[in-house]
Design an enzyme around this catalytic site. Sequence first.
Site, PDB file in Angstrom:
ATOM      1  CE  LYS A 247       5.434  -2.987 -33.873  1.00 32.63           C
ATOM      2  NZ  LYS A 247       5.423  -4.454 -34.089  1.00 32.63           N
TER       3      LYS A 247
ATOM      4  CG  PHE B 212       3.071 -11.991 -37.120  1.00 31.32           C
ATOM      5  CD1 PHE B 212       2.829 -12.304 -35.800  1.00 31.32           C
ATOM      6  CD2 PHE B 212       2.832 -12.957 -38.089  1.00 31.32           C
ATOM      7  CE1 PHE B 212       2.370 -13.572 -35.431  1.00 31.32           C
ATOM      8  CE2 PHE B 212       2.381 -14.227 -37.735  1.00 31.32           C
ATOM      9  CZ  PHE B 212       2.140 -14.523 -36.410  1.00 31.32           C
ATOM     10  CB  SER B 213       5.880  -6.292 -36.928  1.00 31.64           C
ATOM     11  OG  SER B 213       5.981  -6.607 -35.555  1.00 31.64           O
ATOM     12  CB  ALA B 214       3.244  -6.229 -42.141  1.00 28.79           C
TER      13      ALA B 214
ATOM     14  CE1 TYR C 210       9.160  -2.815 -34.237  1.00 27.88           C
ATOM     15  CE2 TYR C 210       9.944  -5.002 -33.599  1.00 27.88           C
ATOM     16  CZ  TYR C 210       9.064  -4.202 -34.304  1.00 27.88           C
ATOM     17  OH  TYR C 210       8.081  -4.772 -35.075  1.00 27.88           O
TER      18      TYR C 210
END
Length: 440
Positions: free
Chosen positions: A99, A95-97, A183
């Site tokens: 980014k 998921f957002s890791a 965000y």
Amino acid sequence: MLWKGSSRAIRRALGSGENGAARSIGGLPHGVQGAADPHFARAVRFFGTLFPGPGYGGGALAVYQDGRPVVDVWTGWADRRGEVHWTADTAAMAFSATKGAASTVVHRLVERNLLNYDDPVARFWPEFGAHGKSAITVRDVLAHRAGLSLLGGIGSADLLDQRVMEDRLAAAPSDRFLGKSAYHALTYGWLVSGLTRAVTGSTMRELFRSELAGPLHTEGLHLGRPPANSPVRVAEILMPQGVTNNGVLQFLFPRLAASPMSGGLGAFYVPGLKSLLQGDMPFLDSEIPSANGVMTARSLAKMYGAIANGGHIDGTQFLSAAMVANFTGRLSRRPDRNVVVPMSFHLGYHASPVPGVLPGFGHAGVGGCIGWANPATKTAFAFVHNRLITPMITDYASIGVLAALVDRGAAVARKDGVDAVPDFGTPTSPTHRASGQLTT
């Protein structure tokens, strides 16, 4: 002496302190596989408790210190039925890791003077200058200050078409949060991929391989579903597989999300998103550089291990020491406009929103996957798993405990010296490893 384990690992009592643990441990906790320097015994034992049965899925923990792997362990189950064990080549959708990895691609291009943080995005991606956005810089995008966090009420078909999303963002006007931390939960990835595509002609999926996996000599970094010939297998996400319909929410959420005043909901909500994470997870069959990275803990920790070690890893200068010295930003206690808590975004990474917890920077994802670097101690860790909506609802709190135990082990290990663990999992081929590599 390394602390090793297998499915038949010996269980012995832990000592009261890290030094005691180093003397008394004969094997990893039951069910935990891999290897670890004994100074990190407490962190590994706590990690093992997070996966008590098939209903809790599986995961992996990896730690690097001084550019060397000192923990690489995994446990639990990679499927929803609890029949397939997690292995050295099991990866999670982070998921957002994701980014943090996408941001590192940008830094690699800046290192080669293909980009500049303070140049307008439109200099490289002319279409992006539409509707008054010509002054927005690469640095603004990396800091989530581009005023483009809202999805505008898109559907799941658009979500899965990265070119459509890049074009939509290029043509869109900025919103009221331009210049403020808001965000960009999903749009961040398409902003970065549109920029890097304009510069290199390559997709972000390709850049994950040429700029990250190859130079780091690791197979376990992909954007989206790995190809069929890859040894990496994606763990199934644990979440309810039935579709529950709430008529009121189905009516309200799309309308609220499409509003320019929607705030956080407009940055996160996509109708039908849950169904894309069920079954064989069609969410993986696109390029969503904010969310669908597929990573092993070992590979994600190695990337941050290089950053924490002055950019140096395995005899290679992955990034220059001068560059990584700039990755530590100023802490802010001003709440982010979309997630409410302060995030201190800087060059694509964030600091801990909780004062005094988790020193350093990196990126966490929904559910609790994380990659993190602490240059002050030259330590990095990654924790990945396949839980999203399960009986275990404390994974964010678990990150704080894991980080504290890793830091404690690292402090003692620095005095005593550490043993590096073996290379588990599959590396990239020598040809791929050389692609895009920086040298000193």
